[in-house]
Scaffold this active site. Sequence first.
Site, short mmCIF file in Angstrom:
data_model
loop_
_atom_site.label_atom_id
_atom_site.label_comp_id
_atom_site.label_asym_id
_atom_site.label_seq_id
_atom_site.Cartn_x
_atom_site.Cartn_y
_atom_site.Cartn_z
CE1 TYR A 135 -4.40 1.69 0.35
CE2 TYR A 135 -3.05 3.37 1.40
CZ TYR A 135 -4.31 2.80 0.87
OH TYR A 135 -5.29 3.47 0.50
CE LYS A 176 -2.58 -16.47 0.49
NZ LYS A 176 -3.63 -17.32 0.49
CG ASP A 236 -13.54 -17.83 8.99
OD1 ASP A 236 -14.27 -18.67 7.97
OD2 ASP A 236 -12.46 -18.37 9.60
#
Length: 332
Positions: A124, A171, A209
Amino acid sequence: MAYAITLIPGDGIGPEVTEATVKIVDAVCPGITWESVEAGEGAMSRHGKPLPDHVLESVRKNRIALKGPIGTPVGKGFTSVNVGLRKALDLYVSLRPVDSLPGLATRHDGVDLVVFRENTEGLYAGIEHEPVPGVIESLRVSTEAAWRRFVKHAYEWCRYNGRKTIHLVHKGAIMKLSDGLFLRVAREIAADYPYLETHEIAVDQVFMDLVLEPRRFDVLITDNLFGDLVSDLTAGLVGGLGVVPGANIGDKYAVFEAVHGTAPDIAGKGLANPIALLRSAALMLTHIGERKAAQRIEHAIREVLRKGEVRTGDLGGRSTTAELTQALLAEL
Ligand code: NAI
């Protein structure tokens, strides 16, 4: 108490929602002198750059700012003022509380979670270049120092605010080095907080989730880009971008702003929902020690939404920004 606070109205709906917010904050905390400064598209045309030096000087002097959204051109033009502010003021923590509000028809009730997003590094940060035509490199820079201060801040905040369960969102199976570093640092810090429960979860799984069972989650700690994405997803769980607040915090300075952008589709029409910025201002009041004033704002928002008579379009109503502001003032 008397306070001086920098006010950056911003672009698009920014001036509309900041005007509404200032009225309500002044009603509960009359000691604030607002120092209004211009950043964004307006500043670009008047001062030749979107983040003029006097804006940074004002925040450096006052330490605290309340900021409306600022537009960033896509694929061209000036670099993001938001990223510039976070970098220049070293606002390394992005704090985004997401909770269910009364009276809003959403898929889930009882959501009450907080997203912590590292605010200075990762993809980002937008470090990109074109080494040869047609080939772009985007650099995901992660440093141990940045992770350490950010994760430490998040754990301290959890301890102080009685939060119990933390999910480290990563990740690491794919980005073994960069997210491996995050997890290693976070595990070391977590070991100092044995009374808080720490879990690790892959970013793809957390998205699924959160959609299926958001009440499972209490605090999410994650990277800059993942945090950007998770914030909008979680905002969608509780009524959208019009109601979710945010804060950018560093060791010296803090800038409070909503998660939403400039909403060009409704800008200038008096239809914007000021609640997200108002709740950001409530976070600001808590930050400076005006907890009671912050609670009064939160209470007024909940009461107006619970009654359901005054709502802006994004929440399924037909009220204007001015009508909602009036209803909130009357509730106070
Ligand atoms: P956006 O958040 O401005 O709008 C997305 C959708 O949500 C639109 O339909 C908009 O009308 C609605 N919306 C957003 N805030 C609302 C509010 N307070 N009340 C009612 N409806 C609201 O996102 P978009 O369109 O992706 O971005 C527009 C511009 O904003 C871009 O230039 C982007 O760079 C900038 N932006 C700035 C941010 C900041 O200053 N922190 C954050 C996100 C985007």
